[in-house]
Design a protein around this motif. Structure first.
Motif, short mmCIF file in Angstrom:
data_model
loop_
_atom_site.label_atom_id
_atom_site.label_comp_id
_atom_site.label_asym_id
_atom_site.label_seq_id
_atom_site.Cartn_x
_atom_site.Cartn_y
_atom_site.Cartn_z
N MET A 263 3.31 8.90 -7.04
CA MET A 263 3.22 10.27 -7.53
C MET A 263 3.78 10.37 -8.95
O MET A 263 4.97 10.11 -9.17
CB MET A 263 3.97 11.25 -6.62
CG MET A 263 3.84 12.70 -7.09
SD MET A 263 4.28 13.92 -5.84
CE MET A 263 6.03 13.59 -5.62
N THR B 179 -7.06 6.81 -8.68
CA THR B 179 -6.66 8.21 -8.72
C THR B 179 -7.08 8.90 -7.43
O THR B 179 -8.20 8.72 -6.95
CB THR B 179 -7.31 8.92 -9.91
OG1 THR B 179 -6.95 8.24 -11.12
CG2 THR B 179 -6.85 10.36 -10.00
N VAL B 180 -6.18 9.68 -6.84
CA VAL B 180 -6.50 10.45 -5.65
C VAL B 180 -7.02 11.82 -6.09
O VAL B 180 -6.33 12.56 -6.78
CB VAL B 180 -5.26 10.62 -4.75
CG1 VAL B 180 -5.58 11.49 -3.54
CG2 VAL B 180 -4.73 9.26 -4.31
N ARG C 2 0.86 -1.19 0.00
CA ARG C 2 0.00 0.00 0.00
C ARG C 2 0.89 1.24 0.00
O ARG C 2 1.75 1.39 0.87
CB ARG C 2 -0.91 0.01 1.24
CG ARG C 2 -1.86 -1.15 1.33
CD ARG C 2 -2.65 -1.10 2.63
NE ARG C 2 -3.52 0.07 2.69
CZ ARG C 2 -3.67 0.85 3.75
NH1 ARG C 2 -2.96 0.63 4.84
NH2 ARG C 2 -4.50 1.88 3.71
N TYR C 3 0.69 2.09 -0.97
CA TYR C 3 1.51 3.30 -1.05
C TYR C 3 0.86 4.28 -2.02
O TYR C 3 -0.08 3.93 -2.75
CB TYR C 3 2.93 2.98 -1.52
CG TYR C 3 3.02 2.27 -2.85
CD1 TYR C 3 3.14 2.99 -4.05
CD2 TYR C 3 3.00 0.88 -2.93
CE1 TYR C 3 3.22 2.34 -5.27
CE2 TYR C 3 3.08 0.23 -4.14
CZ TYR C 3 3.19 0.96 -5.31
OH TYR C 3 3.26 0.32 -6.52
N TYR C 4 1.34 5.50 -2.00
CA TYR C 4 0.94 6.49 -2.99
C TYR C 4 2.00 6.52 -4.09
O TYR C 4 3.20 6.47 -3.81
CB TYR C 4 0.81 7.88 -2.37
CG TYR C 4 -0.37 8.02 -1.45
CD1 TYR C 4 -1.66 8.12 -1.95
CD2 TYR C 4 -0.20 8.05 -0.06
CE1 TYR C 4 -2.76 8.24 -1.11
CE2 TYR C 4 -1.29 8.17 0.79
CZ TYR C 4 -2.56 8.26 0.26
OH TYR C 4 -3.63 8.37 1.10
N LEU D 148 -1.41 12.25 -7.82
CA LEU D 148 -1.22 11.14 -6.89
C LEU D 148 -2.19 10.01 -7.19
O LEU D 148 -3.34 10.23 -7.57
CB LEU D 148 -1.44 11.60 -5.45
CG LEU D 148 -0.32 12.38 -4.76
CD1 LEU D 148 -0.77 12.78 -3.36
CD2 LEU D 148 0.97 11.59 -4.70
N TYR D 149 -1.70 8.79 -7.00
CA TYR D 149 -2.51 7.58 -7.13
C TYR D 149 -2.31 6.74 -5.88
O TYR D 149 -1.22 6.69 -5.32
CB TYR D 149 -2.10 6.77 -8.36
CG TYR D 149 -2.24 7.53 -9.66
CD1 TYR D 149 -3.42 7.48 -10.40
CD2 TYR D 149 -1.19 8.31 -10.14
CE1 TYR D 149 -3.56 8.18 -11.59
CE2 TYR D 149 -1.32 9.01 -11.33
CZ TYR D 149 -2.51 8.94 -12.04
OH TYR D 149 -2.64 9.64 -13.21
N LEU D 150 -3.38 6.07 -5.44
CA LEU D 150 -3.28 5.15 -4.32
C LEU D 150 -3.18 3.73 -4.87
O LEU D 150 -4.02 3.30 -5.66
CB LEU D 150 -4.52 5.27 -3.43
CG LEU D 150 -4.62 4.24 -2.28
CD1 LEU D 150 -3.48 4.42 -1.28
CD2 LEU D 150 -5.97 4.37 -1.57
N ASN E 64 -2.32 12.05 5.19
CA ASN E 64 -1.82 10.69 5.00
C ASN E 64 -1.97 9.96 6.33
O ASN E 64 -1.00 9.67 7.02
CB ASN E 64 -0.37 10.73 4.53
CG ASN E 64 0.19 9.36 4.17
OD1 ASN E 64 -0.50 8.34 4.31
ND2 ASN E 64 1.42 9.31 3.71
N ILE F 222 5.31 7.26 -0.19
CA ILE F 222 5.07 7.90 -1.49
C ILE F 222 6.24 7.53 -2.39
O ILE F 222 7.40 7.79 -2.06
CB ILE F 222 4.97 9.43 -1.35
CG1 ILE F 222 3.78 9.81 -0.47
CG2 ILE F 222 4.84 10.09 -2.73
CD1 ILE F 222 3.69 11.30 -0.15
N GLU G 255 -3.22 -0.13 -3.78
CA GLU G 255 -3.69 -0.96 -2.66
C GLU G 255 -4.36 -2.21 -3.21
O GLU G 255 -5.10 -2.13 -4.19
CB GLU G 255 -4.68 -0.15 -1.83
CG GLU G 255 -5.15 -0.82 -0.57
CD GLU G 255 -6.06 0.10 0.25
OE1 GLU G 255 -6.10 -0.08 1.46
OE2 GLU G 255 -6.71 0.99 -0.34
#
Length: 376
Positions: free
Chosen positions: A132, A151-152, A128-130, A141-143, A226, A232, A145
């Motif tokens: 960029m 897309t964030v 799990r991470y962002y 930014l994208y998540l 966060n 990230i 998971e």
């Protein structure tokens, strides 16, 4: 590896949740015909589980379990979920659903403990991470998971583009900016900002570039929420990564794996491919680190592992998938007993603060079928 086994499973260890448990692990599908097959497989497993339950727990009623099973069978939406598989853990009072993103051995399991190994296998390489996507004049930014990318949605005041972020602070003053392809600053990329008007010297371009990255870092450090403290990671050209890492002071930036490509005009599918590439790199880093545990004291025979886990000595327990035989509804007594022992050891290790890994044999330390690293 993310230390999330106990986080995901801790509720099953609480005093409020009492066994016995009936666990079902099933592969799931989305096509209508396959969905019907999934629910039929669940129904057949439930019939077999009932027989095993009534033999094992002669003084308990199967009715509360059947009630929950019938409710799931009647819930059409439950069977249309797009995950690859599902773990269903049922006790007399509770039901725990864990959607999984890995293929599993279809099975049922009846015991005083819930069957944990399917969930652990799913968690194994779930990073799990962002991510960029960083250009010289924009960022997104994208998540990442469960091996999926989302897309964030950033607020309007987020530094998503250079012009909107710097405004009057641009060194070029009133110059006009436009995104274009072609060769960028220092001739090394095919993305960037075209500058029209006066004051277009390379030094001024670099000042804007630096100031923009400083604004992004400040936003990530001071404003961006966060709450899970996720890392990230970067999807950016090497020179952009170099500058951003030089500037960055936010504690979440992690440089163990990245994508060294321009995200200027990529599709969402390209971002997904980038995340997959990072996940593969993280998996390699992780499995390589496992072998370093062989420098510590360990045992690799089940006859030694079981008592060590009972005494709380095991810090890391590795189980190769080669231990499991994929069987049909009529699981043999031998296979059930094998899984029961491995599940018991897993339960012991997790309860005493250890970590459990379910891996393909090639990823196991020294490709061992079983391995327990000891604390002392």
């Amino acid at each position: 590896m993310l230390d999330q086994e106990k986080d995901n499973l801790s509720v099953l260890f609480s005093d409020e949740v009492q066994g016995p448990f009936v666990t079902f692990i099933l592969n799931t599908h989305v096509a209508h015909q396959d969905v019907e097959k999934d629910s039929l497989a669940f129904k057949n497993f439930a019939k077999a589980a009932k027989i095993r339950f009534e033999k094992k727990y002669t003084d308990l009623s199967w009715a509360p379990f059947q009630e929950k099973i019938d409710a799931l069978l009647a819930d059409a939406s439950f069977w249309r979920n797009a995950t690859k598989s599902v773990s269903i853990i049922i006790s007399e009072k509770d039901i725990f659903i864990n959607r999984l993103n890995v293929p599993v051995d279809d099975q049922y399991y009846v015991d005083d403990r819930p069957y944990l190994l399917g969930i652990i296998k799913n968690n194994q390489f779930n990073y799990r991470y962002y991510l960029m996507a960083l250009n010289r004049d924009s960022m997104q930014l994208y998540l990442v998971e469960n091996n999926q990318v989302k897309t964030v949605d950033l607020p309007a005041d987020a530094p998503t583009d250079l012009v909107g972020t710097l405004g009057d602070e641009l060194t070029g003053g009133s110059m006009n900016y436009s995104i274009q392809g072609g060769t960028g600053y220092n001739g090394s990329s095919k993305e960037g900002v075209a500058y029209h008007g006066v004051n277009t010297k390379d030094e001024e371009v670099k000042i804007d570039w630096t100031n923009y990255y400083q604004a992004i870092d400040n936003y990530l450090k001071d404003t961006f929420v966060n709450s899970d403290n996720l890392p990230i990671r970067l999807y950016a050209l090497p020179e952009n990564q170099t500058l951003f890492k030089k500037i960055a002071k936010n504690p979440y930036l992690v440089t163990d794996a990245s994508v060294s490509l321009s995200p200027a005009q990529v599709s969402f599918q390209d971002i997904e491919k980038g995340a997959y590439k990072i996940n593969q790199a993280l998996e390699t880093i992780e499995t390589t680190a496992y072998n370093q545990l062989l420098d510590k004291k360990f045992v690799d025979q089940l006859v030694d592992i079981v008592p060590a886990s009972d005494e709380g000595k095991v810090s890391h327990f590795f189980i190769s998938t080669a231990n499991f035989v994929n069987e049909t509804t009529d699981m043999s007594t031998e296979e059930f007993d094998r899984r029961k022992v491995l599940n018991k050891v897993t339960d012991n290790v997790l309860r005493t603060g250890g970590k459990v890994f379910v891996l393909d044999q090639k990823a196991s330390p020294d490709e061992k079928t079983l391995l327990a690293v000891l604390r002392y």
